[in-house]
Design a protein around this motif. Structure first.
Motif, PDB file in Angstrom:
ATOM      1  N   LYS A  63       0.708  -1.244   0.068  1.00 27.67           N
ATOM      2  CA  LYS A  63       0.282   0.185  -0.049  1.00 27.67           C
ATOM      3  C   LYS A  63       0.967   0.998   0.057  1.00 27.67           C
ATOM      4  CE  LYS A  63      -3.630   2.124   2.406  1.00 27.67           C
ATOM      5  NZ  LYS A  63      -4.044   2.192   3.981  1.00 27.67           N
ATOM      6  N   GLN A  64       2.129   0.927   0.814  1.00 28.31           N
ATOM      7  CA  GLN A  64       2.730   2.509   0.807  1.00 28.31           C
ATOM      8  C   GLN A  64       3.548   2.545  -0.268  1.00 28.31           C
ATOM      9  OE1 GLN A  64       5.995   1.661   3.956  1.00 28.31           O
ATOM     10  NE2 GLN A  64       4.973   4.132   4.681  1.00 28.31           N
ATOM     11  N   LEU A  65       4.096   1.533  -0.735  1.00 27.76           N
ATOM     12  CA  LEU A  65       4.651   0.680  -2.362  1.00 27.76           C
ATOM     13  C   LEU A  65       3.644   2.193  -3.406  1.00 27.76           C
ATOM     14  CD1 LEU A  65       6.914   0.336  -3.900  1.00 27.76           C
ATOM     15  CD2 LEU A  65       6.072  -1.132  -4.700  1.00 27.76           C
ATOM     16  N   TYR A  66       2.798   2.273  -3.152  1.00 26.64           N
ATOM     17  CA  TYR A  66       1.281   2.311  -4.293  1.00 26.64           C
ATOM     18  C   TYR A  66       1.144   3.640  -4.004  1.00 26.64           C
ATOM     19  CZ  TYR A  66      -2.971   2.732  -6.587  1.00 26.64           C
ATOM     20  OH  TYR A  66      -4.285   3.413  -7.614  1.00 26.64           O
ATOM     21  N   GLU A  67       0.667   4.258  -2.591  1.00 30.96           N
ATOM     22  CA  GLU A  67       1.066   5.678  -2.730  1.00 30.96           C
ATOM     23  C   GLU A  67       2.559   6.649  -2.892  1.00 30.96           C
ATOM     24  OE1 GLU A  67       0.252   6.671   1.350  1.00 30.96           O
ATOM     25  OE2 GLU A  67      -1.609   4.637   1.651  1.00 30.96           O
ATOM     26  N   ILE A  68       3.288   6.082  -2.472  1.00 34.19           N
ATOM     27  CA  ILE A  68       4.670   6.342  -3.378  1.00 34.19           C
ATOM     28  C   ILE A  68       4.743   6.500  -4.510  1.00 34.19           C
ATOM     29  CG2 ILE A  68       6.825   6.290  -3.359  1.00 34.19           C
ATOM     30  CD1 ILE A  68       7.173   4.820  -0.300  1.00 34.19           C
ATOM     31  N   LYS A  69       4.423   5.522  -5.554  1.00 39.49           N
ATOM     32  CA  LYS A  69       4.523   5.812  -6.629  1.00 39.49           C
ATOM     33  C   LYS A  69       3.170   6.678  -7.766  1.00 39.49           C
ATOM     34  CE  LYS A  69       5.818  -0.065  -8.326  1.00 39.49           C
ATOM     35  NZ  LYS A  69       5.527  -0.011  -8.333  1.00 39.49           N
ATOM     36  N   GLN A  70       2.362   6.632  -6.542  1.00 41.72           N
ATOM     37  CA  GLN A  70       1.508   7.772  -7.715  1.00 41.72           C
ATOM     38  C   GLN A  70       0.980   8.689  -7.229  1.00 41.72           C
ATOM     39  OE1 GLN A  70      -1.695   7.308  -9.026  1.00 41.72           O
ATOM     40  NE2 GLN A  70      -0.835   4.825  -9.199  1.00 41.72           N
ATOM     41  N   CYS A  71       1.903   9.617  -5.774  1.00 40.30           N
ATOM     42  CA  CYS A  71       3.279  10.510  -5.548  1.00 40.30           C
ATOM     43  C   CYS A  71       3.917  11.313  -6.812  1.00 40.30           C
ATOM     44  CB  CYS A  71       3.361  11.000  -4.272  1.00 40.30           C
ATOM     45  SG  CYS A  71       1.818  10.210  -3.193  1.00 40.30           S
ATOM     46  N   LEU A  72       4.380   9.826  -6.717  1.00 44.67           N
ATOM     47  CA  LEU A  72       6.210  10.338  -7.238  1.00 44.67           C
ATOM     48  C   LEU A  72       5.165  10.785  -9.212  1.00 44.67           C
ATOM     49  CD1 LEU A  72       8.911   8.248  -6.570  1.00 44.67           C
ATOM     50  CD2 LEU A  72       8.600  11.221  -6.290  1.00 44.67           C
ATOM     51  N   LEU A  73       4.317   9.856  -9.378  1.00 44.87           N
ATOM     52  CA  LEU A  73       4.129  10.400 -11.026  1.00 44.87           C
ATOM     53  C   LEU A  73       3.525  11.182 -11.520  1.00 44.87           C
ATOM     54  CD1 LEU A  73       2.489   6.616 -11.014  1.00 44.87           C
ATOM     55  CD2 LEU A  73       4.633   7.253 -12.994  1.00 44.87           C
ATOM     56  N   GLN A  74       2.198  11.570 -10.211  1.00 48.23           N
ATOM     57  CA  GLN A  74       1.864  12.762 -10.452  1.00 48.23           C
ATOM     58  C   GLN A  74       2.419  14.262 -10.150  1.00 48.23           C
ATOM     59  OE1 GLN A  74      -1.287  12.646  -6.852  1.00 48.23           O
ATOM     60  NE2 GLN A  74      -2.588  11.094  -8.274  1.00 48.23           N
ATOM     61  N   GLN A  75       3.202  14.441  -9.204  1.00 47.05           N
ATOM     62  CA  GLN A  75       4.572  15.948  -8.675  1.00 47.05           C
ATOM     63  C   GLN A  75       5.535  15.733  -9.626  1.00 47.05           C
ATOM     64  OE1 GLN A  75       3.500  18.207  -7.094  1.00 47.05           O
ATOM     65  NE2 GLN A  75       1.134  16.986  -5.906  1.00 47.05           N
ATOM     66  N   LYS A  76       5.779  14.425 -10.041  1.00 40.41           N
ATOM     67  CA  LYS A  76       7.576  14.267 -10.683  1.00 40.41           C
ATOM     68  C   LYS A  76       8.623  14.456  -9.981  1.00 40.41           C
ATOM     69  CE  LYS A  76       5.518  13.337 -14.535  1.00 40.41           C
ATOM     70  NZ  LYS A  76       4.379  12.277 -14.275  1.00 40.41           N
ATOM     71  N   CYS A  77       8.109  14.051  -8.754  1.00 42.87           N
ATOM     72  CA  CYS A  77       9.504  14.733  -7.814  1.00 42.87           C
ATOM     73  C   CYS A  77       9.020  14.400  -6.497  1.00 42.87           C
ATOM     74  CB  CYS A  77      10.223  16.034  -7.632  1.00 42.87           C
ATOM     75  SG  CYS A  77       8.469  17.551  -6.954  1.00 42.87           S
ATOM     76  N   ILE A  78      10.158  14.600  -5.805  1.00 45.26           N
ATOM     77  CA  ILE A  78       9.745  14.657  -3.726  1.00 45.26           C
ATOM     78  C   ILE A  78       9.424  15.492  -3.442  1.00 45.26           C
ATOM     79  CG2 ILE A  78      10.240  13.055  -2.034  1.00 45.26           C
ATOM     80  CD1 ILE A  78      12.664  11.944  -3.827  1.00 45.26           C
ATOM     81  N   THR A  79       8.555  15.666  -2.918  1.00 45.92           N
ATOM     82  CA  THR A  79       7.660  16.582  -2.153  1.00 45.92           C
ATOM     83  C   THR A  79       7.943  17.251  -0.595  1.00 45.92           C
ATOM     84  OG1 THR A  79       5.509  15.951  -2.086  1.00 45.92           O
ATOM     85  CG2 THR A  79       5.974  16.926  -4.477  1.00 45.92           C
ATOM     86  N   PHE A  80       7.573  18.255  -0.330  1.00 42.94           N
ATOM     87  CA  PHE A  80       8.356  18.417   0.955  1.00 42.94           C
ATOM     88  C   PHE A  80       6.806  18.118   1.799  1.00 42.94           C
ATOM     89  CE2 PHE A  80       7.332  20.623   4.772  1.00 42.94           C
ATOM     90  CZ  PHE A  80       8.218  20.418   5.499  1.00 42.94           C
ATOM     91  N   GLN A  81       5.628  17.643   1.696  1.00 37.17           N
ATOM     92  CA  GLN A  81       4.648  16.698   0.889  1.00 37.17           C
ATOM     93  C   GLN A  81       4.797  15.473   2.124  1.00 37.17           C
ATOM     94  OE1 GLN A  81       4.097  18.989  -0.909  1.00 37.17           O
ATOM     95  NE2 GLN A  81       3.246  21.274   0.387  1.00 37.17           N
ATOM     96  N   MET A  82       5.210  14.840   0.588  1.00 38.75           N
ATOM     97  CA  MET A  82       5.254  13.482   0.545  1.00 38.75           C
ATOM     98  C   MET A  82       6.073  13.399   1.659  1.00 38.75           C
ATOM     99  SD  MET A  82       6.560  11.595  -2.563  1.00 38.75           S
ATOM    100  CE  MET A  82       6.646   9.776  -2.717  1.00 38.75           C
ATOM    101  N   TYR A  83       7.714  14.164   1.781  1.00 36.97           N
ATOM    102  CA  TYR A  83       8.740  14.065   2.757  1.00 36.97           C
ATOM    103  C   TYR A  83       7.911  13.624   4.024  1.00 36.97           C
ATOM    104  CZ  TYR A  83      11.757  14.938   6.340  1.00 36.97           C
ATOM    105  OH  TYR A  83      12.814  14.664   7.721  1.00 36.97           O
ATOM    106  N   GLN A  84       7.033  14.912   4.182  1.00 34.50           N
ATOM    107  CA  GLN A  84       5.777  14.381   6.175  1.00 34.50           C
ATOM    108  C   GLN A  84       5.549  13.601   5.816  1.00 34.50           C
ATOM    109  OE1 GLN A  84       6.862  16.291   7.810  1.00 34.50           O
ATOM    110  NE2 GLN A  84       6.516  18.778   7.937  1.00 34.50           N
ATOM    111  N   LYS A  85       5.076  12.743   4.930  1.00 39.99           N
ATOM    112  CA  LYS A  85       3.534  11.834   5.121  1.00 39.99           C
ATOM    113  C   LYS A  85       4.446  10.469   5.219  1.00 39.99           C
ATOM    114  CE  LYS A  85       0.348   9.618   2.663  1.00 39.99           C
ATOM    115  NZ  LYS A  85      -0.571   9.260   1.185  1.00 39.99           N
ATOM    116  N   PHE A  86       6.132  10.584   4.686  1.00 42.84           N
ATOM    117  CA  PHE A  86       6.704   9.307   5.298  1.00 42.84           C
ATOM    118  C   PHE A  86       7.829   9.528   6.013  1.00 42.84           C
ATOM    119  CE2 PHE A  86       4.587   8.629   1.105  1.00 42.84           C
ATOM    120  CZ  PHE A  86       3.963   7.548   1.296  1.00 42.84           C
TER     121      PHE A  86
END
Length: 195
Positions: A63-86
């Protein structure tokens, strides 16, 4: 006759004690059997719970991998929000082949501040992560994006365990790459002193 009476009394007490001993042994044997069956049942339940936990953990990772893939595909980078989430899980995430590769792929598009935050989270685990076949590549890639102060911290961490890292099949490559990456006199002296 009084003597006979006391003898029969003694015989009866003796036979009662034999009966009590044999019944105690029977019950002890019975309860040992019950205890063994109970222990076996408890062991089976624990095994099932362990399997369920492993399945649950695997599902959580997927599930975590799926969320990471979705975030990265949408944002095309590691965002601060993504960092906060994980946040707090990066050492574990980069030890996984897929997430390690994904993060490395999106490093060039990621803000340096976010990469710096990731490094600060894992900096105490650098030496142990270099033993991991996936995390060591992530750490080497990370070295290209962090600031000079953090690079020194990275090098110090490696120097503390350079003997173990150098003889390990996986981490020896990381040590070689790190040595090639050294640019300043201070960095080179640190590594030479550690050797």
């Amino acid at each position: 006759r009084e003597g006979d009476f006391s003898i029969s009394y003694a015989t009866r007490d003796h036979s009662n004690s034999i009966i009590n001993e044999s019944s105690d042994k029977y019950y002890q044997h019975f309860f040992n059997g019950v205890n063994q069956k109970t222990k076996t049942a408890i062991s089976r339940v624990k095994t099932m719970e362990t399997k369920d936990k492993k399945k649950s953990k695997k599902l959580d990772e997927e599930k975590q991998l799926y969320e990471i893939k979705q975030c990265l595909l949408q944002q095309k980078c590691i965002t601060f929000q993504m960092y906060q989430k994980f946040k707090g899980n990066f050492a574990q995430l980069i030890s996984n082949q897929q997430t390690s590769r994904l993060f490395q792929y999106y490093f060039p598009q990621t803000k340096l501040e976010v990469i710096q935050l990731i490094f600060e989270e894992i900096q105490n685990d650098i030496s142990s992560l270099l033993f991991n076949p996936y995390a060591n590549y992530f750490c080497l890639k990370l070295l290209d994006y962090i600031n000079k102060k953090s690079q020194l911290t990275f090098i110090k961490s490696v120097c503390e365990n350079i003997d173990k890292l150098s003889i390990n099949k996986i981490s020896t490559f990381s040590v070689q790459c790190l040595i090639e990456h050294l640019t300043t006199f201070q960095e080179k002296i640190m590594v030479l002193n550690a050797i």
